[in-house]
Write an enzyme that holds these catalytic residues in place. Structure first.
Site, PDB file in Angstrom:
ATOM      1  N   PRO A  88      -6.739  -3.709  -0.711  1.00  0.00           N
ATOM      2  CA  PRO A  88      -6.991  -2.436  -1.390  1.00  0.00           C
ATOM      3  C   PRO A  88      -5.997  -2.191  -2.526  1.00  0.00           C
ATOM      4  O   PRO A  88      -4.801  -2.086  -2.307  1.00  0.00           O
ATOM      5  CB  PRO A  88      -6.809  -1.390  -0.278  1.00  0.00           C
ATOM      6  CG  PRO A  88      -6.808  -2.165   1.003  1.00  0.00           C
ATOM      7  CD  PRO A  88      -6.327  -3.529   0.659  1.00  0.00           C
ATOM      8  N   GLU A  89      -6.508  -2.135  -3.734  1.00  0.00           N
ATOM      9  CA  GLU A  89      -5.715  -1.750  -4.900  1.00  0.00           C
ATOM     10  C   GLU A  89      -6.323  -0.450  -5.415  1.00  0.00           C
ATOM     11  O   GLU A  89      -7.134   0.158  -4.725  1.00  0.00           O
ATOM     12  CB  GLU A  89      -5.743  -2.872  -5.959  1.00  0.00           C
ATOM     13  CG  GLU A  89      -5.270  -4.219  -5.391  1.00  0.00           C
ATOM     14  CD  GLU A  89      -5.315  -5.364  -6.394  1.00  0.00           C
ATOM     15  OE1 GLU A  89      -5.240  -5.097  -7.608  1.00  0.00           O
ATOM     16  OE2 GLU A  89      -5.432  -6.520  -5.962  1.00  0.00           O
TER      17      GLU A  89
END
Length: 274
Positions: A2-3
DNA sequence: CTGTAATCCTGCGAGC
DNA sequence: TGCTCGCAGGATTACA
């Protein structure tokens, strides 16, 4: 992983499910996450609190609550933060279950426990503390300051893009994709980059992040949005995870090297080291 | 200032 | 088939 685009997708998914809902019960696993659930001196309570708003800053989610507090969430590497019917089966590695007043549950699941869920008493102070530790949001970069920051740095570009105090929210995937789009080698040092190339890099970051949000982020393995849906941007990767495959621009085989301990994918022809 | 490496942790795929 | 090993890498910290 997750960015920013993945976390933004979770925020967008969760808003209609959570805002206005009241937390009626909490169940928690005994396993420790990256940070303590109750940070020292932050003791407050969550039961009976209503979610007023969901904010995203870089890769953090902040749930603003009635009573002045907030829930700060980071998904780490494998975190999932979803709103589901209470009747849905509980999956392994579920560390938090928050019961809501409408028969749904907010769940935090994280196999590798690099993520964290923290309850803070002061929402405003928490937001300010985060802000002080983080650099620009990609869509809010000051162009002149960005160029100066790059050109004053002796560090390699890959490291600079991963530095959350410089530009916040970019991780390994979007750093590689941005460098490809800007035609810059991951090991090029900031001082070697021209003004024009700095502009291209800034625009590349903004475009890559925006396109990824449009596709609801990237799912390599674990990531899902706030409603449990997988992302779609992995089908648009130019270089990330495409070692040996043809560059979309020139068909040269994509290479992978390690930079600062991270795998870095690039096209050896389009992205020459300066 | 810059870089390297270790730390946290589990799942998975390669190789034998 | 079942084992070991390396790798994935966000954030932080220690150390050179």
């Amino acid at each position: 992983m997750p960015e920013l685009p993945e976390v933004e997708t979770v925020a967008r998914d969760l808003r209609p499910l959570l805002v206005g809902r009241t937390i009626t019960a909490i169940t928690r696993s005994k396993l420790k996450l990256r940070n303590p659930w109750w940070p020292a001196g932050e003791k407050t309570h969550l039961l009976g609190r209503t979610v007023l708003a969901i904010h995203r800053r870089a890769k953090y989610l902040r749930l603003e609550l009635t009573g002045g507090g907030c829930l700060l969430v980071h998904l780490g590497m494998t975190g999932q933060f979803t709103g589901v019917p209470a009747t849905a089966p509980t999956e392994t590695h579920t560390h938090f279950v928050f019961d809501l007043d409408d028969g749904r549950q907010l769940r935090f699941r994280d196999a590798r426990r690099f993520g964290s869920v923290q309850l803070f008493a002061d929402n405003t102070a928490t937001a300010a503390a985060l802000d002080s530790q983080l650099g620009w949001e990609p869509n809010d970069i000051n162009p002149a300051d960005f160029t100066n920051g790059v050109r004053m740095s002796k560090r390699v570009l890959k490291v600079l893009l991963l530095d959350q105090t410089f530009v916040a929210g970019v991780g390994n995937i979007y750093a590689d994709e941005s460098l490809f789009r800007a035609k810059l080698h991951p090991e090029t040092r900031g001082v070697k980059v021209s003004n024009a190339a700095c502009d291209q890099l800034r625009i590349a970051i903004q475009e890559v992040i925006a396109r990824a949000i449009e596709s609801r982020g990237s799912t390599i393995r674990d990531y899902v949005g706030g409603s449990g849906l997988r992302g779609g941007f992995q089908h648009q990767f130019a270089v990330y995870g495409r070692t040996g495959e043809p560059c979309p621009t020139c068909a040269t085989a994509i290479k992978v090297i390690r930079v600062a301990g991270r795998s870095s994918h690039f096209c050896p022809k389009c992205q020459r080291k300066k």
